[in-house]
Design a protein around this motif. Sequence first.
Motif, short mmCIF file in Angstrom:
data_model
loop_
_atom_site.label_atom_id
_atom_site.label_comp_id
_atom_site.label_asym_id
_atom_site.label_seq_id
_atom_site.Cartn_x
_atom_site.Cartn_y
_atom_site.Cartn_z
N LEU A 1 0.83 -1.21 0.00
CA LEU A 1 0.00 0.00 0.00
C LEU A 1 0.86 1.26 0.00
N GLU B 1 1.02 4.37 -2.89
CA GLU B 1 0.98 5.82 -2.71
C GLU B 1 2.09 6.50 -3.53
N ARG C 1 -4.56 9.89 -1.14
CA ARG C 1 -5.62 9.58 -0.18
C ARG C 1 -6.23 8.22 -0.53
N TRP C 2 -6.70 7.53 0.52
CA TRP C 2 -7.36 6.23 0.32
C TRP C 2 -8.87 6.41 0.35
N ILE D 1 -11.27 -0.65 -3.13
CA ILE D 1 -10.54 0.32 -2.31
C ILE D 1 -9.53 0.96 -3.24
N SER D 2 -9.39 2.28 -3.18
CA SER D 2 -8.56 2.98 -4.15
C SER D 2 -7.61 3.96 -3.46
N VAL D 3 -6.48 4.18 -4.10
CA VAL D 3 -5.58 5.26 -3.69
C VAL D 3 -5.62 6.29 -4.80
#
Length: 299
Positions: free
Chosen positions: A85, A89, A227-228, A242-244
């Motif tokens: 994760l 980013e 941001r998540w 779920i996305s960044v």
Amino acid sequence: MGGLVSRALPHGALASLSSLSSGSLLAGLRRLPLGLGALMTLLLLGAVGLSQLLQERMARHLVEKVLESQKIKIRDRVTGFDATLRRAETSVSRYANLVSYRTADLAREGGSFEAIAQRDPDGSWRTPRSRFDPLTDANIWVPPSVPLSDTNRRFFQRAYTITRVFGQGAQNEVLENAWMLPLIGGMTAFWPTNPNYLYNASASLDYRATPWVTFTDPKVNPAHEPRWVGPEYDPAARDWSISVVAPFFRDGHWAGSVGHDMRVSRLMGKLIDPQEASQESFSRPLYVATTDGHVLAQR
């Protein structure tokens, strides 16, 4: 007397005695002299009781060892997943920097918008299916509401090329895609495992009011940091993800968002080995949740 007990209970006798019925055991003891019979009775009852106690303690110990082993494995997987994760980013920030542009630079874009997109019956522009290879190509979706000025055509040409090249290099086992959502509307996306993604996007679909875009607004994200988002349901992907996300800019002004997705349906499989999940130690339900208690996935 200790030697007598040792000879009376040879190797394996304790297991055999523990399986005898109480009637046959007492009948055998009655044939011994009174004092010896009473002593043997006490010794055997104590031994059988001790055997059961040891079995219970050993069983508890083994269960605790198995659970601790599984906790260590899951913790290691979570640690590795967390590192993934963090890399996401970094990746989405690089993608945002590449997509950001100056209007003057668009004049150098060669080629033709019509070479990468065609108008479909619903009025939206998309990459023609006949020459779309999801393993190597990005897709483009421009709904009828987007004015296709020369500047916007060149912008989508540029974004399409960057998304295709960046997406090919940014794939990994968890993050599945790379996409761009401009404030003018429309989208470019590279998503090899979901080739119908933008073909499923309706002409009226608008992502601009969703967290995938609003979380990158400088009013709520003044530091322009990744941001998540999520979990959110994507109507075109027809799945939860779920996305960044990160903002990109045009002439220094916020112009939209870019992002990577991770489908929630695949999240548990990345944290727990499917073969291990079938073992008895995983017989109870398992959950992945956010720190505020929102359940993301369960098995």
